[in-house]
Design a protein around this motif. Structure first.
Motif, PDB file in Angstrom:
ATOM      1  N   ALA A  68     -32.852 -23.275 -20.633  1.00  0.00           N
ATOM      2  CA  ALA A  68     -31.860 -24.243 -20.171  1.00  0.00           C
ATOM      3  C   ALA A  68     -31.395 -25.174 -21.287  1.00  0.00           C
ATOM      4  CB  ALA A  68     -32.429 -25.068 -19.017  1.00  0.00           C
ATOM      5  N   LEU A  69     -32.321 -25.587 -22.151  1.00  0.00           N
ATOM      6  CA  LEU A  69     -32.020 -26.618 -23.143  1.00  0.00           C
ATOM      7  C   LEU A  69     -32.054 -26.089 -24.574  1.00  0.00           C
ATOM      8  CD1 LEU A  69     -34.404 -29.381 -21.698  1.00  0.00           C
ATOM      9  CD2 LEU A  69     -31.978 -29.076 -21.199  1.00  0.00           C
ATOM     10  N   GLY A  70     -32.305 -24.805 -24.754  1.00  0.00           N
ATOM     11  CA  GLY A  70     -32.539 -24.322 -26.111  1.00  0.00           C
ATOM     12  C   GLY A  70     -33.908 -24.784 -26.603  1.00  0.00           C
ATOM     13  N   TRP A  71     -34.134 -24.708 -27.902  1.00  0.00           N
ATOM     14  CA  TRP A  71     -35.463 -24.998 -28.454  1.00  0.00           C
ATOM     15  C   TRP A  71     -35.890 -26.449 -28.252  1.00  0.00           C
ATOM     16  CZ3 TRP A  71     -34.236 -21.931 -33.551  1.00  0.00           C
ATOM     17  CH2 TRP A  71     -34.316 -20.548 -33.267  1.00  0.00           C
ATOM     18  N   SER A 315     -49.822 -15.463 -14.500  1.00  0.00           N
ATOM     19  CA  SER A 315     -49.032 -16.378 -15.327  1.00  0.00           C
ATOM     20  C   SER A 315     -48.237 -17.315 -14.423  1.00  0.00           C
ATOM     21  CB  SER A 315     -48.073 -15.570 -16.194  1.00  0.00           C
ATOM     22  OG  SER A 315     -47.104 -14.938 -15.366  1.00  0.00           O
ATOM     23  N   THR A 316     -47.429 -18.175 -15.050  1.00  0.00           N
ATOM     24  CA  THR A 316     -46.594 -19.092 -14.253  1.00  0.00           C
ATOM     25  C   THR A 316     -45.132 -18.667 -14.184  1.00  0.00           C
ATOM     26  OG1 THR A 316     -45.967 -20.495 -16.131  1.00  0.00           O
ATOM     27  CG2 THR A 316     -48.013 -21.064 -14.947  1.00  0.00           C
ATOM     28  N   ASP A 317     -44.629 -17.978 -15.211  1.00  0.00           N
ATOM     29  CA  ASP A 317     -43.180 -17.761 -15.342  1.00  0.00           C
ATOM     30  C   ASP A 317     -42.434 -19.097 -15.252  1.00  0.00           C
ATOM     31  OD1 ASP A 317     -40.799 -16.481 -15.770  1.00  0.00           O
ATOM     32  OD2 ASP A 317     -40.752 -15.425 -13.859  1.00  0.00           O
ATOM     33  N   HIS A 318     -43.053 -20.134 -15.784  1.00  0.00           N
ATOM     34  CA  HIS A 318     -42.425 -21.468 -15.819  1.00  0.00           C
ATOM     35  C   HIS A 318     -41.033 -21.367 -16.429  1.00  0.00           C
ATOM     36  CE1 HIS A 318     -42.497 -25.913 -16.360  1.00  0.00           C
ATOM     37  NE2 HIS A 318     -41.936 -25.692 -17.531  1.00  0.00           N
ATOM     38  N   ALA A 319     -40.035 -21.805 -15.682  1.00  0.00           N
ATOM     39  CA  ALA A 319     -38.646 -21.776 -16.162  1.00  0.00           C
ATOM     40  C   ALA A 319     -37.943 -23.010 -15.604  1.00  0.00           C
ATOM     41  CB  ALA A 319     -37.950 -20.500 -15.718  1.00  0.00           C
ATOM     42  N   PRO A 320     -38.043 -24.106 -16.325  1.00  0.00           N
ATOM     43  CA  PRO A 320     -37.625 -25.401 -15.776  1.00  0.00           C
ATOM     44  C   PRO A 320     -36.117 -25.618 -15.832  1.00  0.00           C
ATOM     45  CG  PRO A 320     -38.472 -25.702 -18.012  1.00  0.00           C
ATOM     46  CD  PRO A 320     -38.584 -24.233 -17.694  1.00  0.00           C
ATOM     47  N   THR A 339     -40.732 -24.405 -11.888  1.00  0.00           N
ATOM     48  CA  THR A 339     -41.664 -25.068 -12.793  1.00  0.00           C
ATOM     49  C   THR A 339     -43.073 -24.690 -12.346  1.00  0.00           C
ATOM     50  OG1 THR A 339     -41.928 -27.068 -11.465  1.00  0.00           O
ATOM     51  CG2 THR A 339     -40.071 -27.024 -13.021  1.00  0.00           C
ATOM     52  N   GLY A 340     -43.988 -24.630 -13.284  1.00  0.00           N
ATOM     53  CA  GLY A 340     -45.334 -24.212 -12.878  1.00  0.00           C
ATOM     54  C   GLY A 340     -46.430 -24.558 -13.868  1.00  0.00           C
ATOM     55  N   LEU A 341     -46.071 -25.052 -15.045  1.00  0.00           N
ATOM     56  CA  LEU A 341     -47.108 -25.299 -16.052  1.00  0.00           C
ATOM     57  C   LEU A 341     -48.085 -26.382 -15.616  1.00  0.00           C
ATOM     58  CD1 LEU A 341     -45.137 -25.077 -19.425  1.00  0.00           C
ATOM     59  CD2 LEU A 341     -47.099 -23.678 -18.755  1.00  0.00           C
ATOM     60  N   GLN A 342     -47.545 -27.492 -15.119  1.00  0.00           N
ATOM     61  CA  GLN A 342     -48.451 -28.608 -14.836  1.00  0.00           C
ATOM     62  C   GLN A 342     -49.301 -28.367 -13.591  1.00  0.00           C
ATOM     63  OE1 GLN A 342     -46.927 -32.413 -15.888  1.00  0.00           O
ATOM     64  NE2 GLN A 342     -48.382 -33.512 -14.586  1.00  0.00           N
ATOM     65  N   SER A 343     -48.816 -27.519 -12.704  1.00  0.00           N
ATOM     66  CA  SER A 343     -49.586 -27.217 -11.492  1.00  0.00           C
ATOM     67  C   SER A 343     -50.528 -26.026 -11.681  1.00  0.00           C
ATOM     68  CB  SER A 343     -48.622 -26.934 -10.331  1.00  0.00           C
ATOM     69  OG  SER A 343     -47.599 -26.035 -10.721  1.00  0.00           O
ATOM     70  N   PHE A 344     -50.485 -25.363 -12.847  1.00  0.00           N
ATOM     71  CA  PHE A 344     -51.148 -24.063 -13.009  1.00  0.00           C
ATOM     72  C   PHE A 344     -52.651 -24.137 -12.732  1.00  0.00           C
ATOM     73  CE2 PHE A 344     -51.703 -20.222 -16.119  1.00  0.00           C
ATOM     74  CZ  PHE A 344     -51.800 -19.357 -15.048  1.00  0.00           C
ATOM     75  N   ALA A 345     -53.365 -24.973 -13.478  1.00  0.00           N
ATOM     76  CA  ALA A 345     -54.824 -25.009 -13.311  1.00  0.00           C
ATOM     77  C   ALA A 345     -55.234 -25.543 -11.939  1.00  0.00           C
ATOM     78  CB  ALA A 345     -55.476 -25.819 -14.439  1.00  0.00           C
ATOM     79  N   ASN A 411     -34.999 -34.961 -15.204  1.00  0.00           N
ATOM     80  CA  ASN A 411     -34.367 -33.995 -14.292  1.00  0.00           C
ATOM     81  C   ASN A 411     -35.133 -32.664 -14.231  1.00  0.00           C
ATOM     82  OD1 ASN A 411     -33.615 -33.120 -16.800  1.00  0.00           O
ATOM     83  ND2 ASN A 411     -31.461 -32.788 -16.294  1.00  0.00           N
ATOM     84  N   LEU A 412     -36.290 -32.587 -14.898  1.00  0.00           N
ATOM     85  CA  LEU A 412     -37.155 -31.413 -14.789  1.00  0.00           C
ATOM     86  C   LEU A 412     -38.420 -31.730 -13.985  1.00  0.00           C
ATOM     87  CD1 LEU A 412     -36.782 -30.047 -18.421  1.00  0.00           C
ATOM     88  CD2 LEU A 412     -35.457 -29.445 -16.402  1.00  0.00           C
ATOM     89  N   ARG A 413     -38.479 -32.946 -13.446  1.00  0.00           N
ATOM     90  CA  ARG A 413     -39.659 -33.334 -12.654  1.00  0.00           C
ATOM     91  C   ARG A 413     -39.466 -32.930 -11.201  1.00  0.00           C
ATOM     92  NH1 ARG A 413     -39.645 -39.203 -15.254  1.00  0.00           N
ATOM     93  NH2 ARG A 413     -40.097 -38.542 -17.377  1.00  0.00           N
ATOM     94  N   TRP A 414     -39.515 -31.625 -10.960  1.00  0.00           N
ATOM     95  CA  TRP A 414     -39.488 -31.100  -9.589  1.00  0.00           C
ATOM     96  C   TRP A 414     -40.451 -29.922  -9.553  1.00  0.00           C
ATOM     97  CZ3 TRP A 414     -38.271 -25.997  -8.841  1.00  0.00           C
ATOM     98  CH2 TRP A 414     -37.621 -25.346  -9.906  1.00  0.00           C
ATOM     99  N   SER A 415     -40.951 -29.653  -8.367  1.00  0.00           N
ATOM    100  CA  SER A 415     -41.929 -28.571  -8.251  1.00  0.00           C
ATOM    101  C   SER A 415     -41.886 -27.973  -6.857  1.00  0.00           C
ATOM    102  CB  SER A 415     -43.339 -29.113  -8.522  1.00  0.00           C
ATOM    103  OG  SER A 415     -44.310 -28.144  -8.129  1.00  0.00           O
TER     104      SER A 415
END
Ligand SMILES: [Zn+2]
Length: 457
Positions: A68-71, A315-320, A339-345, A411-415
């Protein structure tokens, strides 16, 4: 007398085999130097997590920082990784404006990772829609952990469909590198026709996302990629199977064996272990990902496959995607990805615990096996002497996942897991011996993380 250790971390040590109650991990520098139980040896510093679980830092084998945002997305996505107990991300190559299709672009991305990431990062490479096959050997030599190609086109430049003849040539070249190739597995023609029919009928409501991407669209793609793998000798990996059938198909192809180096594996993203079609209706755009969530019965079959050892890793396939891309009325217009990284563990622990399964499975499926496929083990994904001291500390209890706490841009703080009861929280994360998350805030700074090249072919 033994030379003192730099740090001792106390807690219940979780490996793929067992849980060492009242154990310790002793560090020298960035590395695990001893593991044990009972009275710990002397050390410069003792970090007391007694009563909590200490696992290998998670290795998320599949996520997207830069769609979404590039690097620029690397910096903040890696903050949420640290908070979610993920110490190594394997980042997908489908970046805007330019996906990682040659060694020059890879070198540029590595610089950004080393300057801005908060966790360690392995990188996938991919190929151009046309004319990309010759770049494959240089990408492999430059240290990518795996290749990623797609049977489905989101965008002719960022995320192209690779046609069959090109895929045959690419797999043959990839086979010579010894690297795996992960495939986005959906049949383009079927999905396009069903989507056009739904739109023509005025149906753009959430459930139509599931109806226009039926299981057949996935299993047809699985079959063709494994056939090409068998023909060329490549290790072909389903990047995300939402169906237990994907793992059965992989198993059948593994049995057929054949050409040297051929392997057939598949990965389950965590959402396919807990989310259903009803959740797409409930969450609307925030529940849209590809492949889509399936039925509750399919979720049960996915767990059977996981418990039977048929899943390569989770895996998460996190794609924010920014939240404004997820709130559109037309489900087809919403961005696909969660999104899934922060909820993963916390979520993986909770799902295992709810089913009475051992937390050791988290060490196996969210650390060791993903690290192995990406050629990072035992440096990553293991609590072993000589491994990087990457650790996640879980505190068990009654918690609720709150998207407002996501360590990413506003604007990426949704889950999709907002409000879900969790049976653990991440009390601390250690990256190569340094605390990068203390349970409240990210202590890592941009550049604390490093690019990790594939260690072995
Ligand atoms: Zn993905």
């Amino acid at each position: 007398m033994n030379a003192p250790f730099d740090k001792i971390i106390l807690g219940d040590i979780v490996t793929t085999e067992t849980i060492l109650k009242s154990g310790y991990v002793a560090l020298r520098g960035e590395t695990i130097a001893a593991i044990g139980q009972g009275a710990p040896p002397p050390a410069g510093e003792t970090l007391d997590h007694s009563g909590k679980l200490v696992l290998p830092g998670l290795v998320d084998g599949h996520m997207h920082t830069s769609s979404a945002l590039g690097w620029a997305g690397i910096e903040n996505a890696s903050r949420s990784a640290a908070a979610g107990g993920v110490t190594t991300c394997c980042d997908m190559p489908y970046d805007i404006p330019a996906p990682v299709t040659n060694a020059d672009l890879l070198a540029q991305k590595i610089k950004v990772v080393n300057a801005t990431s908060h966790v360690d990062m392995a990188l996938y490479g991919t190929i151009l829609k046309t004319g990309g096959v010759p770049a494959i050997p240089d990408l492999a030599a430059a240290g990518i952990s795996a290749f990623k190609l797609s049977t489905y086109e989101y965008d002719p430049v960022r995320f192209p469909r690779i046609d069959h003849p090109t895929m045959v040539a690419a797999f043959a070249e990839i086979a010579t590198t010894g690297l795996p190739v992960a495939i986005h597995n959906e049949d383009q023609e079927l999905v396009e026709r069903l989507t056009a029919e739904a739109k023509a009928a005025g149906r753009t409501d959430p459930i139509m996302h599931c109806r226009t991407r039926p299981p057949l669209a996935e299993s047809m793609a699985d079959l063709e990629i494994f056939e090409i793998g068998l023909q060329t000798g490549a290790h072909v990996h389903i990047a995300h199977s939402s169906l237990a059938r994907g793992f059965e198909i992989a198993e059948v192809f593994r049995r057929m064996g054949g050409a040297s180096g051929f392997n057939a594996t598949g990965e389950a993203c965590i959402q396919y272990l807990c989310m259903t079609e009803e959740d797409v209706v409930r969450l609307k755009g925030k529940g849209k990902c590809n492949p889509p969530f399936r039925t509750a019965a399919e979720v049960e079959l996915m767990w059977e496959a996981l418990v039977a050892g048929k899943v390569q890793y989770v895996s998460t396939d996190h794609a924010p995607w920014p939240i404004e891309r997820k709130l559109l009325d037309d489900i087809f217009a919403c961005g696909a990805g969660l999104t899934g990284l922060q909820s993963f563990a916390p979520l993986m622990f909770t799902l295992l615990d709810e089913r009475g399964l051992s937390v050791t499975m988290m060490a196996t499926y969210c650390a060791e096996r993903s690290a192995k496929m990406h050629g990072l083990w035992p440096k990553k994904g293991a609590i072993r002497v000589g491994s990087d001291a990457d650790l996640v500390v879980l505190e068990c209890g009654k918690f609720t996942f709150d998207e407002a706490e996501i360590q990413d841009l506003p604007n990426l703080r949704w889950s999709p897991y907002h409000g879900r009861p969790m049976r653990a929280r991440v009390a601390a994360t250690y990256l190569r011996g340094s605390c990068i998350w203390d349970g409240r805030q990210v202590l890592a700074t941009p550049g604390s993380g490093r690019f990790v090249p594939r260690q072995a072919r």
